[in-house]
Design an enzyme around this catalytic site. Structure first.
Site, PDB file in Angstrom:
ATOM      1  N   CYS A  81      14.064 -72.124 -17.554  1.00 54.53           N
ATOM      2  CA  CYS A  81      14.727 -71.941 -18.847  1.00 54.53           C
ATOM      3  C   CYS A  81      16.091 -71.252 -18.676  1.00 54.53           C
ATOM      4  O   CYS A  81      17.007 -71.878 -18.175  1.00 54.53           O
ATOM      5  CB  CYS A  81      13.785 -71.198 -19.778  1.00 54.53           C
ATOM      6  N   HIS A 162       8.551 -73.315 -19.443  1.00 60.54           N
ATOM      7  CA  HIS A 162       8.041 -72.054 -18.892  1.00 60.54           C
ATOM      8  C   HIS A 162       6.704 -72.252 -18.191  1.00 60.54           C
ATOM      9  O   HIS A 162       5.649 -71.976 -18.770  1.00 60.54           O
ATOM     10  CB  HIS A 162       7.861 -71.023 -20.019  1.00 60.54           C
ATOM     11  N   GLU A 164       5.308 -70.477 -16.092  1.00 60.76           N
ATOM     12  CA  GLU A 164       4.587 -69.208 -15.892  1.00 60.76           C
ATOM     13  C   GLU A 164       3.670 -68.896 -17.067  1.00 60.76           C
ATOM     14  O   GLU A 164       2.797 -68.038 -16.971  1.00 60.76           O
ATOM     15  CB  GLU A 164       5.581 -68.062 -15.640  1.00 60.76           C
TER      16      GLU A 164
END
Ligand code: GLN
Length: 175
Positions: A81, A162, A164
């Site tokens: 991002c 994202h 994660e």
């Protein structure tokens, strides 16, 4: 990733989530806040957050050019991002054109299902950039409706979303 010392740029943004994911994969994680934190790193993650703020802090702390040189010298880097925007527009090491906040002034996040080869990949977008054009040597890794959502260029991996935040380690493993 066992035995590797992986830095996570920790000036601003969602660095903790990356640290947790990397620790689960066996890496030794170091939060990078100043120039000397770059010494001896095997690889670095540039997290999501606000790319303008991170870019400014990198300049102020005299880290932009030293980190850029390490990336150009081949240190593996993974940006998600805002990290993608840093690679494309601040370090200028990743030959892609990105448009910031391409999905409007989004308050929450939205989800979609992308493709990595024949497999489904969960995508979480938060005020995400869009990859509008890719230069030579940029390989799409994850696509959504045939548009690149994550790319690889030599030692650089970058995602508009994202990873994660979803339990999906494929990008970390590629990194
Ligand atoms: N909109 C942010 C930027 O321009 C990126 C958002 C994010 O990292 N979640 O830097």
């Amino acid at each position: 990733m066992a035995g590797l010392c992986v830095g996570v740029l920790a000036l601003q943004g969602a660095f903790r989530e990356h640290g947790d994911a990397l620790t689960r994969l066996g890496a030794t994680v170091r939060e990078v806040r100043q120039l000397k934190d770059l010494d001896g790193l095997d690889a670095i993650v540039l997290p999501g957050g606000e790319s303008t703020v991170m870019g400014k802090l990198l300049q102020e702390w005299s880290m932009l050019e030293p980190l850029r040189q390490r990336i150009l010298a081949g240190m593996p880097v993974y940006g998600s991002c805002a990290g993608l925007i840093l690679l494309a527009d601040h370090f200028r090491t990743l030959p892609v054109t990105v448009r910031r906040n391409a999905y409007g002034r989004q308050l929450g996040s939205f989800h979609a299902e992308g493709r990595w080869e024949d497999e489904a990949v969960p995508l979480t977008f938060i005020r995400a950039p869009r990859i509008e054009a890719t230069g030579p040597g940029v390989e799409p890794l994850v696509t959504l409706n045939n548009a690149p959502m994550a790319v690889r260029h030599r030692n650089q991996i970058a995602a508009a979303f994202h990873p994660e935040l979803d339990d999906d380690n494929r990008l970390y493993e590629a990194f």
